[in-house]
Design a protein around this motif. Structure first.
Motif, PDB file in Angstrom:
ATOM      1  N   ALA A  27       0.857  -1.183   0.000  1.00 14.27           N
ATOM      2  CA  ALA A  27       0.000   0.000   0.000  1.00 14.27           C
ATOM      3  C   ALA A  27       0.892   1.231   0.000  1.00 14.27           C
ATOM      4  CB  ALA A  27      -0.898  -0.007   1.229  1.00 14.27           C
ATOM      5  N   HIS A  28       0.516   2.213  -0.791  1.00 15.52           N
ATOM      6  CA  HIS A  28       1.271   3.472  -0.777  1.00 15.52           C
ATOM      7  C   HIS A  28       0.740   4.377   0.320  1.00 15.52           C
ATOM      8  CE1 HIS A  28       3.350   7.093  -2.083  1.00 15.52           C
ATOM      9  NE2 HIS A  28       2.233   7.702  -1.718  1.00 15.52           N
ATOM     10  N   VAL A  38       4.304   0.470   2.106  1.00 12.54           N
ATOM     11  CA  VAL A  38       4.285  -0.451   3.239  1.00 12.54           C
ATOM     12  C   VAL A  38       3.711  -1.747   2.701  1.00 12.54           C
ATOM     13  CG1 VAL A  38       3.446  -0.890   5.582  1.00 12.54           C
ATOM     14  CG2 VAL A  38       3.888   1.453   4.842  1.00 12.54           C
ATOM     15  N   GLY A  39       4.401  -2.842   2.949  1.00 15.02           N
ATOM     16  CA  GLY A  39       3.931  -4.103   2.389  1.00 15.02           C
ATOM     17  C   GLY A  39       4.267  -5.288   3.265  1.00 15.02           C
ATOM     18  N   ARG A  40       3.833  -6.470   2.785  1.00 18.54           N
ATOM     19  CA  ARG A  40       4.114  -7.699   3.525  1.00 18.54           C
ATOM     20  C   ARG A  40       4.749  -8.696   2.571  1.00 18.54           C
ATOM     21  NH1 ARG A  40       2.213  -9.090   8.352  1.00 18.54           N
ATOM     22  NH2 ARG A  40       0.316  -7.851   8.363  1.00 18.54           N
ATOM     23  N   SER A  41       5.856  -9.273   3.004  1.00 24.46           N
ATOM     24  CA  SER A  41       6.569 -10.231   2.161  1.00 24.46           C
ATOM     25  C   SER A  41       5.737 -11.504   2.005  1.00 24.46           C
ATOM     26  CB  SER A  41       7.923 -10.579   2.787  1.00 24.46           C
ATOM     27  OG  SER A  41       7.732 -11.463   3.877  1.00 24.46           O
ATOM     28  N   GLN A  42       6.147 -12.344   1.059  1.00 24.15           N
ATOM     29  CA  GLN A  42       5.419 -13.600   0.853  1.00 24.15           C
ATOM     30  C   GLN A  42       5.512 -14.494   2.078  1.00 24.15           C
ATOM     31  OE1 GLN A  42       3.443 -13.711  -1.461  1.00 24.15           O
ATOM     32  NE2 GLN A  42       4.224 -12.534  -3.204  1.00 24.15           N
ATOM     33  N   SER A  43       6.552 -14.279   2.915  1.00 27.32           N
ATOM     34  CA  SER A  43       6.660 -15.097   4.125  1.00 27.32           C
ATOM     35  C   SER A  43       5.996 -14.411   5.320  1.00 27.32           C
ATOM     36  CB  SER A  43       8.136 -15.397   4.423  1.00 27.32           C
ATOM     37  OG  SER A  43       8.816 -14.189   4.665  1.00 27.32           O
ATOM     38  N   GLY A  44       5.412 -13.226   5.117  1.00 30.55           N
ATOM     39  CA  GLY A  44       4.610 -12.609   6.182  1.00 30.55           C
ATOM     40  C   GLY A  44       5.242 -11.434   6.900  1.00 30.55           C
ATOM     41  N   LYS A  45       6.479 -11.081   6.529  1.00 30.94           N
ATOM     42  CA  LYS A  45       7.157  -9.973   7.228  1.00 30.94           C
ATOM     43  C   LYS A  45       6.770  -8.629   6.636  1.00 30.94           C
ATOM     44  CE  LYS A  45      11.422  -9.143   8.769  1.00 30.94           C
ATOM     45  NZ  LYS A  45      12.842  -9.020   8.412  1.00 30.94           N
ATOM     46  N   ILE A  46       6.622  -7.659   7.543  1.00 30.45           N
ATOM     47  CA  ILE A  46       6.230  -6.332   7.100  1.00 30.45           C
ATOM     48  C   ILE A  46       7.478  -5.558   6.641  1.00 30.45           C
ATOM     49  CG2 ILE A  46       6.377  -5.024   9.270  1.00 30.45           C
ATOM     50  CD1 ILE A  46       3.113  -5.380   7.697  1.00 30.45           C
ATOM     51  N   PHE A  47       7.329  -4.682   5.637  1.00 31.12           N
ATOM     52  CA  PHE A  47       8.460  -3.865   5.197  1.00 31.12           C
ATOM     53  C   PHE A  47       7.977  -2.475   4.785  1.00 31.12           C
ATOM     54  CE2 PHE A  47       7.659  -3.655   0.650  1.00 31.12           C
ATOM     55  CZ  PHE A  47       6.901  -4.784   0.392  1.00 31.12           C
ATOM     56  N   ASP A  51       8.782   4.844  -1.788  1.00 34.02           N
ATOM     57  CA  ASP A  51       7.982   4.314  -2.892  1.00 34.02           C
ATOM     58  C   ASP A  51       8.297   4.984  -4.225  1.00 34.02           C
ATOM     59  OD1 ASP A  51       6.207   2.652  -4.104  1.00 34.02           O
ATOM     60  OD2 ASP A  51       4.407   3.762  -3.499  1.00 34.02           O
ATOM     61  N   ILE A  52       9.582   5.149  -4.496  1.00 28.33           N
ATOM     62  CA  ILE A  52      10.002   5.731  -5.770  1.00 28.33           C
ATOM     63  C   ILE A  52      11.215   4.951  -6.251  1.00 28.33           C
ATOM     64  CG2 ILE A  52      10.924   7.781  -6.932  1.00 28.33           C
ATOM     65  CD1 ILE A  52       9.416   9.520  -4.940  1.00 28.33           C
ATOM     66  N   CYS A  53      11.088   4.313  -7.400  1.00 31.67           N
ATOM     67  CA  CYS A  53      12.210   3.542  -7.932  1.00 31.67           C
ATOM     68  C   CYS A  53      13.336   4.498  -8.328  1.00 31.67           C
ATOM     69  CB  CYS A  53      11.740   2.739  -9.147  1.00 31.67           C
ATOM     70  SG  CYS A  53      13.078   1.812  -9.914  1.00 31.67           S
ATOM     71  N   PRO A  54      14.567   4.210  -7.881  1.00 31.86           N
ATOM     72  CA  PRO A  54      15.683   5.108  -8.199  1.00 31.86           C
ATOM     73  C   PRO A  54      16.040   5.128  -9.700  1.00 31.86           C
ATOM     74  CG  PRO A  54      16.385   3.349  -6.694  1.00 31.86           C
ATOM     75  CD  PRO A  54      14.967   3.070  -7.056  1.00 31.86           C
ATOM     76  N   HIS A  55      15.526   4.175 -10.454  1.00 33.09           N
ATOM     77  CA  HIS A  55      15.807   4.178 -11.899  1.00 33.09           C
ATOM     78  C   HIS A  55      15.076   5.330 -12.565  1.00 33.09           C
ATOM     79  CE1 HIS A  55      15.168   2.208 -16.097  1.00 33.09           C
ATOM     80  NE2 HIS A  55      16.294   2.887 -16.096  1.00 33.09           N
ATOM     81  N   ARG A  56      13.768   5.226 -12.751  1.00 34.04           N
ATOM     82  CA  ARG A  56      13.029   6.303 -13.410  1.00 34.04           C
ATOM     83  C   ARG A  56      11.709   6.573 -12.710  1.00 34.04           C
ATOM     84  NH1 ARG A  56      13.560   4.898 -18.883  1.00 34.04           N
ATOM     85  NH2 ARG A  56      11.584   5.922 -19.251  1.00 34.04           N
ATOM     86  N   ALA A  57      11.754   6.434 -11.373  1.00 27.74           N
ATOM     87  CA  ALA A  57      10.693   6.956 -10.502  1.00 27.74           C
ATOM     88  C   ALA A  57       9.313   6.316 -10.626  1.00 27.74           C
ATOM     89  CB  ALA A  57      10.571   8.470 -10.665  1.00 27.74           C
TER      90      ALA A  57
END
Ligand code: FES
Ligand SMILES: [Fe+2]
Length: 349
Positions: A27-28, A38-47, A51-57
Motif C-alpha cells: 500500500a502506498h 508499506v507491504g508484507r513479504s510472501q513469508s509474512g514480514k512487514i516492510f 515508494d520511488i524507484c531510483p531508476h526512473r521513478a
C-alpha cells in the motif's frame, strides 16, 4: 501562534492495520512528506521502502512482491531487497556488461507490527540505519481484529487536526446531538492531567453521567484518555476485565493534508452487537470535525493570528511544547524532558 508548521521526526508513525496487508500486498502512504510503500513479504514480514524507484521513478507499490524477499518495479523489473532497499537485479543487463546494482539503494524505513497496529519510523537523517532508540507504542486490546475503522482526509496541517482532536471545548457545540449531549447539559468540568511517555493523560475517571453513550455499556466504566507524540490519542474504557480501546492516529500526509484514522478495538460482546451504531456515531463525529476543518482551512489561508486560552486550550499548548522539546532534545542528543507537569484543568463543556 508563532509555531513553525513542521513535522515530528525521529519517531514512529502509525502506518496501517495488520489485517489490511495480506502476504504479498503493498500500500502506498505519504507520511510526513515521505512517499512510502508499506507491504508484507510472501513469508509474512512487514516492510517499508521509499515508494520511488531510483531508476526512473515508478512507484514500487504498483509492482510485485517477489518470493525472494524483493520488490519488483513495475516499469523495468529492477528488484530491491525488502529489508535493506538494496538493488539486487537489473533485468536489462546483458552477460558481460557492467552491473551497477551493487551501488544502488532505495531508502528503507524501520517498521514494526505490534498486534494490529503497524508503525513506521521516520528518521530525520535519510541515511539512518539500525534500530531506533525508542520502541513503537504498544496498546492493550490491539491483538484482536478491529471492530471497525474510520478514515478521514483533512485539508489542513497536522497541528490543526491534532489540537482539534484534543480540544475539550468544541464537543458541546460542534458535536451537539440529541443522542449524545444536549446544550443544556453543559457544565463545569475539572480533570486531573498527568505527564505520560511523550505526552499526557487525563487521569482515569468515571465518565460524566451526561454521556448516554457510556450508559449502554453496563457496569462502572473507567475511562482514560491519553495523548502521545506524534499524534496518537487513545481512549480506554475498562469495565471489569473487559474493555474498549478507541485508537485515533492523526498522520500528516504533507504540509496541507492530514489523515485521521480511528480504530475501535474491544473484547466486549455488547460492542460487537452495537457495532453498526458505534460505527455510524464515530463517522458522524469525524465528519463534523472534517467539515469544520474544511471551513477553517479557507480562513487559515489568510494566515490569521490564533489564540489558545487557559484552561480549555491547555492541551493544545502542551502539544506544541512537547513537539518543540522533542525536536530540541533530538537535536541536542539528550533525553526528552516532558514539559507537562501534573495539573488540574477546568473548563465548561
Ligand atoms: S523505473 Fe523502476 S525499474 Fe525502471
Ligand atoms: Fe471533534
Amino acid at each position: 501562534m508563532a509555531q513553525a508548521l513542521t513535522f515530528v521526526e525521529d519517531i514512529w508513525y502509525f502506518a496501517g492495520l495488520a489485517s489490511e496487508l495480506k502476504r504479498g500486498q503493498m500500500a502506498h502512504k505519504t507520511i510526513a512528506g515521505h512517499p512510502i510503500v508499506v507491504g508484507r513479504s510472501q513469508s509474512g514480514k512487514i516492510f517499508a521502502l521509499r515508494d520511488i524507484c531510483p531508476h526512473r521513478a515508478a512507484p514500487f507499490s504498483a509492482g510485485k512482491v517477489m518470493d525472494d524477499d524483493t520488490v519488483e518495479c513495475p516499469y523495468h523489473g529492477w528488484r530491491f531487497g525488502l529489508d535493506d532497499g538494496q538493488c539486487t537485479h537489473i533485468p536489462a543487463i546483458c552477460k558481460g556488461q557492467k552491473d551497477p546494482s551493487g551501488g544502488i539503494k532505495v531508502r528503507n524505513y524501520p517498521v514494526r507490527e505490534n498486534g494490529q497496529l503497524i508503525w513506521a519510523y521516520i528518521a530525520a537523517d535519510p541515511k539512518f540505519k539500525g534500530d531506533p532508540e525508542i520502541a513503537p507504542p504498544q496498546f492493550a486490546r490491539t491483538d484482536r481484529k478491529a471492530v471497525f475503522v474510520e478514515r478521514l482526509k483533512l485539508n489542513c496541517h497536522v497541528d490543526h487536526a491534532v489540537i482539534g482532536l484534543m480540544d475539550p471545548a468544541h464537543v458541546s457545540f460542534l458535536h451537539r446531538q440529541w443522542w449524545w449531549r444536549s446544550g443544556a447539559s453543559m457544565h463545569e468540568k475539572e480533570k486531573r492531567f498527568e505527564p505520560r511517555e511523550r505526552g499526557f493523560a487525563m487521569a482515569a475517571h468515571t465518565p460524566s453521567s451526561n454521556s448516554f453513550g457510556y450508559k449502554i455499556l453496563g457496569g462502572k466504566p473507567i475511562t482514560e484518555i491519553a495523548f502521545r507524540l506524534p499524534g496518537v490519542r487513545t481512549e480506554e474504557i475498562t469495565v471489569g476485565d473487559k474493555g474498549i480501546l478507541s485508537f485515533t492516529a492523526v498522520v500528516p500526509i504533507d504540509e496541507n493534508n492530514t489523515e485521521i484514522i480511528s480504530v475501535f478495538f474491544s473484547d466486549m460482546a455488547i460492542v460487537k452487537l452495537l457495532k453498526p451504531i458505534l460505527k455510524k456515531g464515530a463517522s458522524i463525529f469525524l465528519n463534523q470535525d472534517g467539515d469544520i476543518i474544511k471551513l477553517q482551512a479557507e480562513c487559515l489561508k489568510h494566515d490569521p493570528r490564533l489564540m489558545l486560552i487557559d484552561d480549555a486550550d491547555r492541551q493544545a499548548k502542551w502539544y506544541y511544547a512537547i513537539k518543540k522539546e522533542w525536536a530540541k532534545s533530538r537535536a541536542e542528543g539528550r533525553a526528552f524532558v516532558n514539559p507537562v507537569k501534573p495539573t488540574t484543568l477546568r473548563w465548561r463543556s
